[in-house]
Write an enzyme that holds these catalytic residues in place. Sequence first.
Site, PDB file in Angstrom:
ATOM      1  N   GLU A 110      25.725  37.603  32.095  1.00 23.58           N
ATOM      2  CA  GLU A 110      25.893  39.265  32.125  1.00 23.58           C
ATOM      3  C   GLU A 110      26.744  39.655  31.106  1.00 23.58           C
ATOM      4  O   GLU A 110      27.825  38.754  30.665  1.00 23.58           O
ATOM      5  CB  GLU A 110      26.422  39.634  33.310  1.00 23.58           C
ATOM      6  CG  GLU A 110      25.347  39.909  34.723  1.00 23.58           C
ATOM      7  CD  GLU A 110      25.579  40.823  35.471  1.00 23.58           C
ATOM      8  OE1 GLU A 110      26.439  41.722  35.234  1.00 23.58           O
ATOM      9  OE2 GLU A 110      24.949  40.913  36.527  1.00 23.58           O
TER      10      GLU A 110
ATOM     11  N   CYS B 260      35.136  38.399  44.435  1.00 26.31           N
ATOM     12  CA  CYS B 260      34.562  38.510  43.139  1.00 26.31           C
ATOM     13  C   CYS B 260      33.024  38.015  43.121  1.00 26.31           C
ATOM     14  O   CYS B 260      32.831  36.833  43.761  1.00 26.31           O
ATOM     15  CB  CYS B 260      35.015  37.615  41.843  1.00 26.31           C
ATOM     16  SG  CYS B 260      34.131  37.618  40.484  1.00 26.31           S
TER      17      CYS B 260
ATOM     18  N   CYS C 250      32.512  43.469  27.332  1.00 28.16           N
ATOM     19  CA  CYS C 250      32.912  42.720  28.402  1.00 28.16           C
ATOM     20  C   CYS C 250      32.062  41.270  28.475  1.00 28.16           C
ATOM     21  O   CYS C 250      30.958  41.426  28.723  1.00 28.16           O
ATOM     22  CB  CYS C 250      33.016  43.304  29.692  1.00 28.16           C
ATOM     23  SG  CYS C 250      33.564  42.292  31.052  1.00 28.16           S
TER      24      CYS C 250
ATOM     25  N   CYS D 103      36.916  33.136  43.329  1.00 31.19           N
ATOM     26  CA  CYS D 103      37.730  34.200  44.128  1.00 31.19           C
ATOM     27  C   CYS D 103      37.148  34.939  45.049  1.00 31.19           C
ATOM     28  O   CYS D 103      35.932  35.222  45.042  1.00 31.19           O
ATOM     29  CB  CYS D 103      38.283  35.090  42.807  1.00 31.19           C
ATOM     30  SG  CYS D 103      39.298  34.199  41.668  1.00 31.19           S
TER      31      CYS D 103
ATOM     32  N   ASN E 240      36.342  46.724  43.282  1.00 33.77           N
ATOM     33  CA  ASN E 240      35.147  47.484  43.350  1.00 33.77           C
ATOM     34  C   ASN E 240      34.112  46.532  44.016  1.00 33.77           C
ATOM     35  O   ASN E 240      34.242  45.344  44.291  1.00 33.77           O
ATOM     36  CB  ASN E 240      34.438  47.110  41.808  1.00 33.77           C
ATOM     37  CG  ASN E 240      35.358  47.883  40.703  1.00 33.77           C
ATOM     38  OD1 ASN E 240      35.438  49.066  40.803  1.00 33.77           O
ATOM     39  ND2 ASN E 240      35.666  47.089  39.530  1.00 33.77           N
TER      40      ASN E 240
ATOM     41  N   CYS F  70      31.064  30.797  37.795  1.00 40.82           N
ATOM     42  CA  CYS F  70      32.202  30.527  37.667  1.00 40.82           C
ATOM     43  C   CYS F  70      32.540  29.604  38.628  1.00 40.82           C
ATOM     44  O   CYS F  70      32.434  29.871  39.836  1.00 40.82           O
ATOM     45  CB  CYS F  70      33.202  31.782  37.700  1.00 40.82           C
ATOM     46  SG  CYS F  70      34.940  31.766  37.689  1.00 40.82           S
TER      47      CYS F  70
ATOM     48  N   CYS G 290      34.274  45.522  37.054  1.00 40.85           N
ATOM     49  CA  CYS G 290      34.914  44.241  37.106  1.00 40.85           C
ATOM     50  C   CYS G 290      34.605  43.576  38.532  1.00 40.85           C
ATOM     51  O   CYS G 290      34.550  44.173  39.631  1.00 40.85           O
ATOM     52  CB  CYS G 290      36.524  44.603  37.331  1.00 40.85           C
ATOM     53  SG  CYS G 290      37.198  44.928  35.741  1.00 40.85           S
TER      54      CYS G 290
ATOM     55  N   GLY H 215      32.855  34.113  34.364  1.00 39.88           N
ATOM     56  CA  GLY H 215      33.572  32.715  34.188  1.00 39.88           C
ATOM     57  C   GLY H 215      35.175  32.933  34.000  1.00 39.88           C
ATOM     58  O   GLY H 215      35.633  33.962  33.740  1.00 39.88           O
TER      59      GLY H 215
HETATM   60  N1  SAH Z   1      38.173  34.525  35.369  1.00 42.83           N
HETATM   61  C1  SAH Z   1      39.046  35.613  34.519  1.00 42.83           C
HETATM   62  C2  SAH Z   1      38.098  36.806  34.188  1.00 42.83           C
HETATM   63  C3  SAH Z   1      37.445  37.553  35.167  1.00 42.83           C
HETATM   64  S1  SAH Z   1      36.780  38.961  35.417  1.00 42.83           S
HETATM   65  C4  SAH Z   1      40.076  36.255  35.500  1.00 42.83           C
HETATM   66  O1  SAH Z   1      39.999  35.658  36.596  1.00 42.83           O
HETATM   67  O2  SAH Z   1      41.073  36.920  34.830  1.00 42.83           O
HETATM   68  C5  SAH Z   1      38.064  40.103  35.155  1.00 42.83           C
HETATM   69  C6  SAH Z   1      39.004  41.008  36.066  1.00 42.83           C
HETATM   70  O3  SAH Z   1      38.124  41.384  37.077  1.00 42.83           O
HETATM   71  C7  SAH Z   1      39.749  39.964  36.935  1.00 42.83           C
HETATM   72  O4  SAH Z   1      41.113  40.276  36.921  1.00 42.83           O
HETATM   73  C8  SAH Z   1      39.106  39.590  38.339  1.00 42.83           C
HETATM   74  O5  SAH Z   1      39.932  39.289  39.202  1.00 42.83           O
HETATM   75  C9  SAH Z   1      38.689  41.070  38.388  1.00 42.83           C
HETATM   76  N2  SAH Z   1      37.807  41.240  39.540  1.00 42.83           N
HETATM   77  C10 SAH Z   1      37.134  40.316  39.930  1.00 42.83           C
HETATM   78  N3  SAH Z   1      36.440  40.865  41.120  1.00 42.83           N
HETATM   79  C11 SAH Z   1      36.729  41.968  41.270  1.00 42.83           C
HETATM   80  C12 SAH Z   1      36.426  43.327  42.089  1.00 42.83           C
HETATM   81  N4  SAH Z   1      35.443  42.933  42.996  1.00 42.83           N
HETATM   82  N5  SAH Z   1      36.912  44.459  42.070  1.00 42.83           N
HETATM   83  C13 SAH Z   1      37.703  44.698  40.816  1.00 42.83           C
HETATM   84  N6  SAH Z   1      38.282  43.635  39.972  1.00 42.83           N
HETATM   85  C14 SAH Z   1      37.737  42.372  40.467  1.00 42.83           C
END
Ligand code: SAH
Length: 359
Positions: free
Chosen positions: A112, A139, A125, A136, A308, A132, A351, A179
């Site tokens: 994506e 996510c 983005c 988390c 989100n 990944c 995000c 990722g």
């Molecule tokens: N692996 C990297 C990039 C991830 S995406 C990192 O962890 O930073 C970028 C951001 O979106 C990160 O801060 C991630 O924690 C956040 N994110 C992930 N899931 C989310 C969600 N459901 N709502 C809002 N932000 C989210």
Amino acid sequence: MAYPVTPSPHSPVSPENSQQDVTNTPLLGASFAELTQWVQQQGQPAYRGRQLHNWIYQKGARSLSEISVFSKSWREALVDVPIGRSTLHYRSQAPDRTVKYLLRLADGNIIETVGIPTANRLTVCVSSQVGCPMACDFCATGKGGFTRNLQRHEIVDQVLTVQEDFGQRVSNVVFMGMGEPLLNLETVLAAVQSLNQDIGIGMRSLTISTVGIRDRIRQLAEHKLQLTFAVSLHASNQQLREQLIPSAKHYPLADLLQECRDYVKITGRRVTFEYILLAGLNDQPEHGIELAQHLRGFQSHVNLIPYNPISEVDYQRPSPRRIQAFVETLEQHNIAVSVRRPRGLEKDAACGQLRASTV
Ligand code: SAH
């Protein structure tokens, strides 16, 4: 902004490439110098390198056979050399004009990418991996598991794809797609170099975001790039962080923050801390105070990301009033803070909502 170029396994001018051996290594991501060397290895004059660079990065050639300034016989000889472009699998546009792309890679994997337009910017983005491994809890990408690292051309392609689709120059790139960029650091840095030098995106307009991988933040710092560096902190104490981010168990908050301090010391640049706001979980005044204590005297900035929604878990986004209260708590403690506005929410392009499916 040059930095010491680490030899990339994807370099089309690796020593193994002889004149006869027209490799199948994709050309996208290669620098002007690399492309010039490559054409010369093919027995062509150096100026062909400039032409090749122009066709790949400006004209968006998807195959060498399109390059009409090259002789027909040479183009035929190059028929198996890929430029390394993806194909569009799915595209959807949200009401706020954010566009989500599912791109198919040469091996069939899908990633994506999101294009986010604002009044005077176009931000892309990008993904750094297929899936990944960090898992988390909040996510969507993390729920889908990990397949592989992306290669340099596959990262650069995402930016060109969005630029071509919008018909507008990309101004900013954030490594916040699928990722964990620091698990693919050398390739991400090679892509950063190409985005900066070949596509012309300012180094300060490039952002690498990481959940934090031990020793890799220092490793990134040693490159002394002018890029924007963001760390997904998401919690104000170790216990809470472990609850949300499995890898935090092996990399305690204190160690992570120390490595971030080293980053500031080595690069002279501030760190952005991302902090996802989950209602009732990490959005209370005491969390704000705790966070501020960690960051006191730290050259940093906090970017709050209201959660989100994703389907697998039932976290909630805090109310606007609660978000505002959290902002004020941090401000009262002299912490620079901003709130990230969700983009593309209606199309699961915001995000944390990227999952490489159209569902
Ligand atoms: N692996 C990297 C990039 C991830 S995406 C990192 O962890 O930073 C970028 C951001 O979106 C990160 O801060 C991630 O924690 C956040 N994110 C992930 N899931 C989310 C969600 N459901 N709502 C809002 N932000 C989210």
